[in-house]
Design a protein around this motif. Structure first.
Motif, PDB file in Angstrom:
ATOM      1  N   GLU A  21       0.833  -1.213   0.000  1.00 11.59           N
ATOM      2  CA  GLU A  21       0.000   0.000   0.000  1.00 11.59           C
ATOM      3  C   GLU A  21       0.865   1.259   0.000  1.00 11.59           C
ATOM      4  O   GLU A  21       0.676   2.165  -0.815  1.00 11.59           O
ATOM      5  N   TYR A  22       1.804   1.282   0.926  1.00 11.64           N
ATOM      6  CA  TYR A  22       2.650   2.463   1.081  1.00 11.64           C
ATOM      7  C   TYR A  22       3.476   2.717  -0.170  1.00 11.64           C
ATOM      8  O   TYR A  22       3.501   3.815  -0.719  1.00 11.64           O
ATOM      9  N   VAL A  23       4.143   1.665  -0.634  1.00 12.36           N
ATOM     10  CA  VAL A  23       5.042   1.822  -1.782  1.00 12.36           C
ATOM     11  C   VAL A  23       4.260   2.213  -3.026  1.00 12.36           C
ATOM     12  O   VAL A  23       4.666   3.109  -3.778  1.00 12.36           O
ATOM     13  N   ALA A  31       3.639  11.760   1.889  1.00 12.27           N
ATOM     14  CA  ALA A  31       5.087  11.953   1.826  1.00 12.27           C
ATOM     15  C   ALA A  31       5.487  12.551   0.482  1.00 12.27           C
ATOM     16  O   ALA A  31       6.450  13.298   0.393  1.00 12.27           O
ATOM     17  N   GLU A  32       4.732  12.232  -0.576  1.00  8.78           N
ATOM     18  CA  GLU A  32       5.051  12.771  -1.892  1.00  8.78           C
ATOM     19  C   GLU A  32       4.470  14.167  -2.072  1.00  8.78           C
ATOM     20  O   GLU A  32       5.032  14.989  -2.751  1.00  8.78           O
ATOM     21  N   SER A  91      -1.498   3.390   5.544  1.00  7.75           N
ATOM     22  CA  SER A  91      -0.128   3.384   5.020  1.00  7.75           C
ATOM     23  C   SER A  91      -0.091   3.965   3.617  1.00  7.75           C
ATOM     24  O   SER A  91       0.855   4.663   3.254  1.00  7.75           O
ATOM     25  N   ALA A  92      -1.156   3.725   2.837  1.00  7.77           N
ATOM     26  CA  ALA A  92      -1.201   4.347   1.511  1.00  7.77           C
ATOM     27  C   ALA A  92      -1.303   5.861   1.637  1.00  7.77           C
ATOM     28  O   ALA A  92      -0.647   6.605   0.909  1.00  7.77           O
ATOM     29  N   GLY A 112       1.963   7.340   2.542  1.00 12.31           N
ATOM     30  CA  GLY A 112       2.822   7.326   1.373  1.00 12.31           C
ATOM     31  C   GLY A 112       2.497   8.478   0.435  1.00 12.31           C
ATOM     32  O   GLY A 112       3.390   9.169  -0.046  1.00 12.31           O
ATOM     33  N   ALA A 113       1.216   8.690   0.192  1.00 13.31           N
ATOM     34  CA  ALA A 113       0.812   9.778  -0.696  1.00 13.31           C
ATOM     35  C   ALA A 113       1.179  11.127  -0.096  1.00 13.31           C
ATOM     36  O   ALA A 113       1.636  12.029  -0.793  1.00 13.31           O
ATOM     37  N   ARG A 157      -5.553  -0.038   8.288  1.00 13.36           N
ATOM     38  CA  ARG A 157      -4.127  -0.332   8.184  1.00 13.36           C
ATOM     39  C   ARG A 157      -3.639  -0.054   6.753  1.00 13.36           C
ATOM     40  O   ARG A 157      -2.669   0.663   6.535  1.00 13.36           O
ATOM     41  N   GLY A 158      -4.352  -0.629   5.780  1.00 12.69           N
ATOM     42  CA  GLY A 158      -3.944  -0.446   4.387  1.00 12.69           C
ATOM     43  C   GLY A 158      -4.110   0.986   3.923  1.00 12.69           C
ATOM     44  O   GLY A 158      -3.198   1.574   3.352  1.00 12.69           O
ATOM     45  N   ALA A 183       2.308   8.510  -7.102  1.00 12.84           N
ATOM     46  CA  ALA A 183       2.501   9.956  -7.099  1.00 12.84           C
ATOM     47  C   ALA A 183       3.680  10.317  -7.999  1.00 12.84           C
ATOM     48  O   ALA A 183       3.626  11.292  -8.754  1.00 12.84           O
ATOM     49  N   ARG A 184       4.750   9.536  -7.923  1.00  7.98           N
ATOM     50  CA  ARG A 184       5.932   9.842  -8.745  1.00  7.98           C
ATOM     51  C   ARG A 184       5.660   9.609 -10.217  1.00  7.98           C
ATOM     52  O   ARG A 184       6.223  10.269 -11.071  1.00  7.98           O
ATOM     53  N   ALA A 212       1.412   3.795  -3.219  1.00 11.95           N
ATOM     54  CA  ALA A 212       0.929   5.181  -3.139  1.00 11.95           C
ATOM     55  C   ALA A 212       2.045   6.147  -3.536  1.00 11.95           C
ATOM     56  O   ALA A 212       1.820   7.094  -4.302  1.00 11.95           O
ATOM     57  N   ARG A 213       3.237   5.920  -3.023  1.00 11.10           N
ATOM     58  CA  ARG A 213       4.337   6.828  -3.342  1.00 11.10           C
ATOM     59  C   ARG A 213       4.717   6.745  -4.810  1.00 11.10           C
ATOM     60  O   ARG A 213       4.982   7.752  -5.470  1.00 11.10           O
TER      61      ARG A 213
END
Lengths: 348, 83
Positions: free
Chosen positions: A10-12, B53-54, B46-47, B50-51, B42-43, A18-19, A14-15
């Motif tokens: 999920e985290y990766v 952070a960008e 974290s998403a 992540g978003a 949770r999912g 965006a990139r 999302a980032r």
């Protein structure tokens, strides 16, 4: 970060999404093909490559600056992705990014072979793989091929390189060493992949890549007519060829083209194959394989939104962007026209 | 947590093998709903991080999306008032 713990797609994702939004589109490419090298550098400075252009601007200039900034940016982005990911996700991404390790090892070996300057080798490295800075530094400090092999002793390249080194000492050609590195990379690429659906799709993508690489190698050999054993260049793991069929097909260009046209890739590569037959242009075929992989990668990223596939899709798109900008810059340097350069680009 | 489950099991057993005490059943319903909401968050969380952070502008959107599954717990709480 490491291969322990549960994966965190999920985290990766999302980032990475965006990139992906900030990658260049058709419009930017059209602008870039009409600029000179210094203008391209300035254009990049105002986009996501700003930090890299500024960091390298004092040491390099012109097309070299663009090229090194692209490499540096690529390395940083992919390092970031590896930093973020954990667990099985890390393993899946690292598999693919190890190709930069293989690239670096080959560069260092070539550098040691030609006694190149340490800083000259360093600028050609792409630090996007799994090797940490310490190992890269030790690789750079190694002044002979023997020393390079020693530094890599505890990596996956250790044993194959050791074996190939004996052959190198006899013949004094680099081919066995480079083959050993490539083969070690491809062996790890497809071994022990997990079983869920996104991973299977990822595996299908990797297999397509291996198939295309085999096809390009075979086409090159068939066209050159050189007396080289095609089986020596065969990469295991693909669906399309076996060692025997590749060796047989590489002897006759027409058979080979027909075989690829009849395969599962025939639809995507058909036009390029016709061009290959008519104009004898291998470049068009290589572009077609790249475009097919990229299109497949794009599709891959949308079917399973929370898995490894969107990350791989981004990695591919980013690599392609870097190669496109490099082609534009190099084309401009060589004085090609905007139309000629555009035909060199791979855009989906 | 374990003791609580044991208690619950005892209650269920005393009541004849099934969960017949309405209050206990309602508590279980809310608890399971909260567990589901937590897993969903949770999912999304974290998403969202992540978003963010960008792109910092995504903070509000991320926050809203993160707490959306909380509605499941609120709906489950209705059960408590009904029984």
């Amino acid at each position: 970060m490491s291969a322990v713990g549960s994966s965190n797609p999920e985290y990766v994702v999302a980032r990475v999404r965006a990139r992906r939004g900030s990658l260049y589109g058709d419009e930017e490419y059209r602008k870039l093909t009409r600029m000179g090298p210094s203008e391209i550098a300035r254009f990049m400075e105002e986009s996501s490559y700003g930090a890299d252009i500024n960091a390298l601007g004092s040491r390099h200039g012109g097309v070299d600056l663009i090229e090194y900034a692209l490499n540096r940016n690529l390395a940083e982005q992919f390092d970031d992705i590896l930093d973020w990911s954990e667990g099985s996700l890390y393993d899946l991404i690292a598999r693919y990014l190890r190709k930069f390790d293989a690239w670096n090892v080959k560069t260092v070996i070539r550098g040691a072979y030609t006694d190149a300057d340490q800083s000259a080798i360093e600028t050609d490295l792409i630090r996007a793989g799994e090797f940490d800075d310490r190992r890269v530094r030790r690789l750079l400090e190694a002044d002979s091929i023997d020393a390079v092999v020693e530094v890599l002793e505890d990596t996956i390249y250790g044993d194959p390189l050791r074996e190939a080194y004996a052959e190198y000492e006899e013949t004094d050609v680099l081919v066995p060493l480079e083959n050993a590195v490539d083969r070690a990379f491809y062996e790890r690429l497809l071994s022990g992949l997990g079983g869920d659906e996104p991973t299977r799709q990822y595996e299908a993508f990797l297999k397509a890549e291996v198939d295309f690489r085999n096809a390009i190698n075979a086409l090159r050999l068939a066209r050159s007519g050189a007396d080289i054993d095609p089986a020596a260049y065969f990469i295991e793991g693909g669906d399309l060829f076996t060692r025997g069929s590749l060796a047989r097909l590489a002897r006759n260009l027409d058979d080979l083209v027909e075989y690829i046209a009849d395969s599962q890739y025939g639809e995507e590569l058909g036009p390029a194959l016709r061009e290959l037959e008519e104009a004898d242009s291998l470049i068009a075929f290589e572009h077609a394989t790249d475009a097919a992989l990229l299109a497949y990668g794009d599709r891959l990223g949308t079917i399973h939104p929370v898995s490894v596939t969107p990350v791989i899709s981004y990695i591919l798109a980013k690599e392609r962007e870097v190669e496109n900008i490099r082609a534009i810059a190099r084309g401009k340097e060589a004085g090609l026209s905007a139309d000629e350069i555009e035909s060199e680009l791979v855009i989906t | 947590m374990l003791e609580a489950t044991n208690e619950l099991g005892n209650v269920a057993l005393q009541a004849g093998g099934t969960l017949t005490d309405a209050n206990a059943a309602a508590a279980l319903a809310v608890g399971l709903a909260a567990l589901g909401a937590g897993y969903a968050e949770r999912g999304i969380g974290s998403a969202a991080v992540g978003a963010m952070a960008e792109d910092d502008d995504l903070f509000v959107n991320g926050l809203i999306l993160t707490v959306l599954p909380e509605t499941i717990v609120i709906l489950a709480l209705v059960v408590v008032f009904i029984v």
